[in-house]
Design a protein around this motif. Structure first.
Motif, short mmCIF file in Angstrom:
data_model
loop_
_atom_site.label_atom_id
_atom_site.label_comp_id
_atom_site.label_asym_id
_atom_site.label_seq_id
_atom_site.Cartn_x
_atom_site.Cartn_y
_atom_site.Cartn_z
N CYS A 142 167.18 -26.40 36.19
CA CYS A 142 166.64 -25.04 36.23
C CYS A 142 166.55 -24.56 37.68
CB CYS A 142 165.28 -24.98 35.55
SG CYS A 142 164.05 -26.07 36.29
N LYS A 143 166.10 -23.34 37.85
CA LYS A 143 165.98 -22.72 39.16
C LYS A 143 164.51 -22.73 39.61
CE LYS A 143 169.75 -19.54 38.05
NZ LYS A 143 170.17 -18.12 37.97
N PRO A 144 164.25 -22.51 40.89
CA PRO A 144 162.84 -22.40 41.31
C PRO A 144 162.12 -21.23 40.67
CG PRO A 144 164.26 -22.82 43.21
CD PRO A 144 165.17 -22.57 42.05
N SER A 145 162.85 -20.22 40.25
CA SER A 145 162.22 -19.05 39.63
C SER A 145 162.00 -19.22 38.14
CB SER A 145 163.08 -17.81 39.87
OG SER A 145 164.37 -17.98 39.31
N SER A 146 162.32 -20.38 37.57
CA SER A 146 162.12 -20.61 36.13
C SER A 146 160.65 -20.95 35.88
CB SER A 146 163.03 -21.74 35.64
OG SER A 146 164.37 -21.45 35.90
N VAL A 147 159.81 -19.94 35.98
CA VAL A 147 158.36 -20.16 35.89
C VAL A 147 157.97 -20.62 34.49
CG1 VAL A 147 156.11 -19.06 36.21
CG2 VAL A 147 158.02 -18.41 37.66
N SER A 148 158.66 -20.13 33.48
CA SER A 148 158.31 -20.54 32.11
C SER A 148 158.55 -22.03 31.91
CB SER A 148 159.14 -19.72 31.12
OG SER A 148 160.53 -19.88 31.37
N VAL A 149 159.60 -22.58 32.54
CA VAL A 149 159.86 -24.02 32.43
C VAL A 149 158.79 -24.81 33.16
CG1 VAL A 149 161.53 -25.84 32.90
CG2 VAL A 149 162.32 -23.56 32.26
N TRP A 150 158.45 -24.40 34.38
CA TRP A 150 157.43 -25.12 35.15
C TRP A 150 156.07 -25.04 34.45
CZ3 TRP A 150 160.47 -27.81 37.70
CH2 TRP A 150 161.53 -27.31 38.45
N ASN A 151 155.73 -23.88 33.89
CA ASN A 151 154.45 -23.74 33.19
C ASN A 151 154.42 -24.61 31.93
OD1 ASN A 151 151.83 -22.22 32.66
ND2 ASN A 151 153.02 -21.74 30.83
N HIS A 152 155.55 -24.70 31.24
CA HIS A 152 155.62 -25.54 30.03
C HIS A 152 155.41 -27.01 30.38
CE1 HIS A 152 156.97 -26.92 26.10
NE2 HIS A 152 157.80 -27.76 26.72
N LEU A 153 156.06 -27.49 31.45
CA LEU A 153 155.90 -28.89 31.84
C LEU A 153 154.50 -29.18 32.37
CD1 LEU A 153 159.34 -29.50 33.58
CD2 LEU A 153 158.65 -30.16 31.27
N ALA A 154 153.92 -28.21 33.07
CA ALA A 154 152.57 -28.42 33.60
C ALA A 154 151.52 -28.40 32.51
CB ALA A 154 152.26 -27.35 34.66
N THR A 155 151.77 -27.66 31.43
CA THR A 155 150.79 -27.55 30.35
C THR A 155 150.85 -28.74 29.40
OG1 THR A 155 150.97 -25.14 30.50
CG2 THR A 155 149.94 -26.05 28.53
N HIS A 156 152.06 -29.19 29.08
CA HIS A 156 152.23 -30.27 28.10
C HIS A 156 152.54 -31.57 28.85
CE1 HIS A 156 153.17 -26.47 26.03
NE2 HIS A 156 152.62 -27.04 24.96
N ARG A 157 151.51 -32.34 29.08
CA ARG A 157 151.66 -33.59 29.83
C ARG A 157 152.51 -34.61 29.06
NH1 ARG A 157 148.27 -36.28 33.67
NH2 ARG A 157 146.78 -34.57 33.47
N SER A 158 152.31 -34.69 27.74
CA SER A 158 153.06 -35.69 26.96
C SER A 158 154.55 -35.39 26.93
CB SER A 158 152.51 -35.74 25.53
OG SER A 158 152.65 -34.47 24.89
N LEU A 159 154.94 -34.13 27.05
CA LEU A 159 156.35 -33.78 27.09
C LEU A 159 156.93 -33.89 28.50
CD1 LEU A 159 156.36 -30.68 24.70
CD2 LEU A 159 157.01 -33.03 24.18
N ALA A 160 156.12 -33.62 29.51
CA ALA A 160 156.60 -33.70 30.89
C ALA A 160 156.94 -35.12 31.29
CB ALA A 160 155.56 -33.12 31.84
N GLN A 161 156.25 -36.10 30.73
CA GLN A 161 156.54 -37.49 31.08
C GLN A 161 157.85 -37.99 30.48
OE1 GLN A 161 153.40 -39.94 29.58
NE2 GLN A 161 153.90 -39.56 27.42
N ASN A 162 158.47 -37.20 29.60
CA ASN A 162 159.76 -37.57 29.03
C ASN A 162 160.94 -37.12 29.88
OD1 ASN A 162 158.48 -38.72 26.81
ND2 ASN A 162 158.53 -36.82 25.64
#
Length: 643
Positions: A142-162
């Motif tokens: 993704c790009k640095p401007s993909s805020v929706s992706v960064w917010n999704h990973l920051a909100t869902h810890r169990s998914l970000a660790q995958n």
């Protein structure tokens, strides 16, 4: 008499006459509610089954030794709980009967997306677990401007660790290059991305990105190729430090080669963000000791490029990687002029990585005093196996002689250098045991008419004496056929010969890949020269006769282009193997070229008995010509190269 009969008919008298007769056990009433039995508790299920089957003999009437419908359904459920834990054959189906948490933990330990896909295709239950939670999260691009992706990973810890592989691409890349988790939008106009201030928007991008990186606790590889964004790479180093599983880092950013003073003196005035100027940011990058591979490169874009680049940031980052095995530092000069090349002296003097096996240094320079530091660096890193040194000496075009200590690089198998002095020093360096050196890249043969003839003669003599184990040679430039003849005389053990470019001529095929000019496009003159084969094929065959073990030749086209063969890649382009209908459809010119190709194939097979692979007439490198022997006849076929 009457009293005796009454007494004998009493219950106590009957029990005294048959003392071994026991009372029937009470009937067992089992709880037939299936949901009340835990699937992870086989002991309770087994005890319930035993009690239920033992109570069948105590039942009277029509219920004797029979189960009710509810009890039969319960017994089947209890057997399904006990079955995975007993016997051999049922154990093969036990993984699908495990709880969802256990299956999710099993998928967590699989890193490769291809292995995850195979696991998901095994059954529907595993597909329902792997597909939404793991398969689309292993690789995120993704790009640095993909805020929706960064917010999704920051909100869902169990998914970000995958997430295992994170690639941050440039803002100018197209939407087709993105690879996002399922159901997450990339750069849409959402409430998270809306702002009225442009500088505040970049600060928001940076804030969300940093918060998402803090959740990636199992990240294995991180790639940064964003060179045109106010969000600098320095801002995320401290978050990468927390990731203890990080093993591979690739950075393509001009800021890496900009020091604390030069960073503010770049060619673009947008090198400062809301977080302060680049000079105020920390110059050292802290990474974990588990990092095994680091690749640091600049870009040709002038954005962020310093007029006086250095390796201060690079050295500070590599200082925190004691277990480094692969290191690549490549400085690509920007398209604008008035830029120098980073100096390598301090890195060679202070850098020590005992496990280093692969070293690639490109477009760097070394001073006179730094030559001794380079020799000491090479002598101390005894585990090096692959060494690529594209460095410049104190002057623009020469590198003084280097004196290497004895037993330097005892495990070296491949070397590439644009300076003959380093190759000479390695060849004459004494060693207790012969080095396993088998591949030499980047050789330049200047010819007889140049001033470096004496130096080249010494080099070829050293190759003949000390290079008996070399099997693969890739040239960077050569002048005439006589240069190739002298090389073949010095190294008769070559099995792979890549001729690359001829000095003063346009690009040609090299190592299966077409050479490209600036901008990634092949020039018209080189493309026209590439379509014509060599005229003196017999002379080339006589020179290649000096290599009895030769199997592959690249960089020279011996065959004429045939339209019928190029239009159908699946049909072997040979007069002895092509169908009669295909041969009849050829023009007279194609038939003539086919006969010439057959003559060339016969000549090459006669002069070089082991030769099997040569270049195709197209310069793309996707096809090659393979020589095959069918008894006394020789045929040639067009085959695709596996990329």
């Amino acid at each position: 008499m009457t009293s005796k009969l009454k007494s004998s008919s009493s219950p106590s008298s009957r029990l005294s006459r048959n003392p071994t007769r026991l009372r029937k056990p009470p009937c067992f009433s089992a709880n037939t509610t299936i949901s009340s039995y835990d699937r992870t508790d086989p002991f309770t299920a087994l005890n319930t089954l035993l009690k239920l089957f033992s109570s069948l003999s105590s039942r009277i009437g029509t219920c004797h030794l029979k189960l009710t419908p509810s009890e039969q359904k319960l017994s089947l459920h209890l057997l399904s709980i006990v079955e995975p834990f007993v016997g051999l054959a049922p154990c093969r189906r036990s993984i699908t009967r495990q709880p969802t948490e256990i299956l999710d933990a099993i998928a967590f330990h699989i890193d490769a997306p291809s292995d995850l896909l195979s696991l998901a295709l095994s059954c529907k239950r595993l597909h329902d677990i792997v597909n939404p939670r793991h398969l689309s999260y292993r690789v995120v691009r993704c790009k640095p401007s993909s805020v929706s992706v960064w917010n999704h990973l920051a909100t869902h810890r169990s998914l970000a660790q995958n997430v295992r592989y994170l690639i941050v691409i440039d803002e100018r890349c197209s939407a087709g290059e993105l690879k996002l988790p399922d159901g997450v939008l990339g750069t849409s106009d959402t409430d998270l991305e809306s702002t009225d201030d442009g500088l505040g928007l970049h600060a928001k991008h940076e804030r969300y990105m940093v918060s998402a990186l803090a959740r990636l606790s199992a990240l294995n590889a991180f790639t940064w190729t964003c060179n045109h964004s106010p969000v600098a790479i320095d801002q995320i180093w401290r978050m990468l430090q927390r990731c203890k599983t990080l093993k591979e880092v690739q950075i393509s950013d001009n800021l890496l080669f900009a020091g604390q003073v030069d960073a503010t003196d770049s060619d673009d005035e947008v090198s400062t963000t809301t977080g302060g100027s680049a000079a105020a940011r920390p110059s050292t990058a802290l990474l974990g000791s588990n990092v095994r591979s680091v690749a640091l490169r600049s870009t040709r874009h002038p954005y962020g490029a310093a007029k006086h680049p250095n390796l201060a940031r690079v050295q500070g980052m590599l200082h925190q990687c004691p277990n480094l095995e692969t290191l690549e530092i490549a400085y690509i000069p920007p398209k604008i002029s008035m830029h120098t090349v980073p100096q390598l002296d301090e890195l060679m003097l202070l850098g020590r990585w005992p496990r280093l096996t692969h070293l690639y240094l490109t477009d760097l320079r070394c001073s006179t005093l730094g030559l001794s530091a380079l020799a000491s660096f090479l002598s101390l890193h005894r585990a090096l196996q692959v060494l690529h040194l594209d460095i410049a000496g104190p002057t623009a075009n020469s590198l003084p002689c280097i004196s290497l200590p004895p037993n330097t690089l005892p495990l070296l198998t491949e070397i590439k250098s644009n300076k003959r002095a380093l190759l000479n020093a390695l060849l004459v360096c004494p060693a207790d045991a012969p080095r396993p050196l088998c591949t030499v890249r980047g050789l330049r043969l200047h010819g007889l008419g140049n001033n470096g003839n004496r130096e080249e003669a010494v080099f070829l003599k050293n190759l003949k004496i000390h290079g008996r184990g070399i099997r693969r040679v890739e040239l960077a430039a050569w002048t005439d056929l006589e240069d190739i003849r002298r090389l073949c005389t010095s190294l008769p053990s070559i099995t792979w010969l890549d001729l690359a470019n001829k000095a003063g001529v346009g690009s040609s095929l090299s190592c299966g890949n077409g050479k490209e000019g600036l901008g990634g496009k092949t020039s018209t003159s080189s493309a026209g020269a590439a379509s014509a084969p060599v005229v003196n094929a017999i002379e080339w065959a006589n020179v290649l006769t000096l290599l009895p073990e030769l199997t592959t030749v690249h960089g020279m086209r011996f065959f004429y282009e045939v339209a019928a063969a190029s239009s159908a890649a699946s049909i072997p382009a040979s007069s002895t193997s092509a169908p009669a209908a295909n041969a009849a459809a050829m023009s007279m010119g194609d038939r003539s070229r086919m006969r010439k190709n057959d003559e060339v194939a016969s000549t090459l097979a006669w002069k070089c008995p082991r030769l099997r692979r040569v270049d195709h007439w197209e310069g793309g490198g996707e096809k090659v010509i393979v020589l095959l022997k069918d008894g006394d006849r020789v045929r040639w076929e067009v085959r695709k190269v596996k990329q």
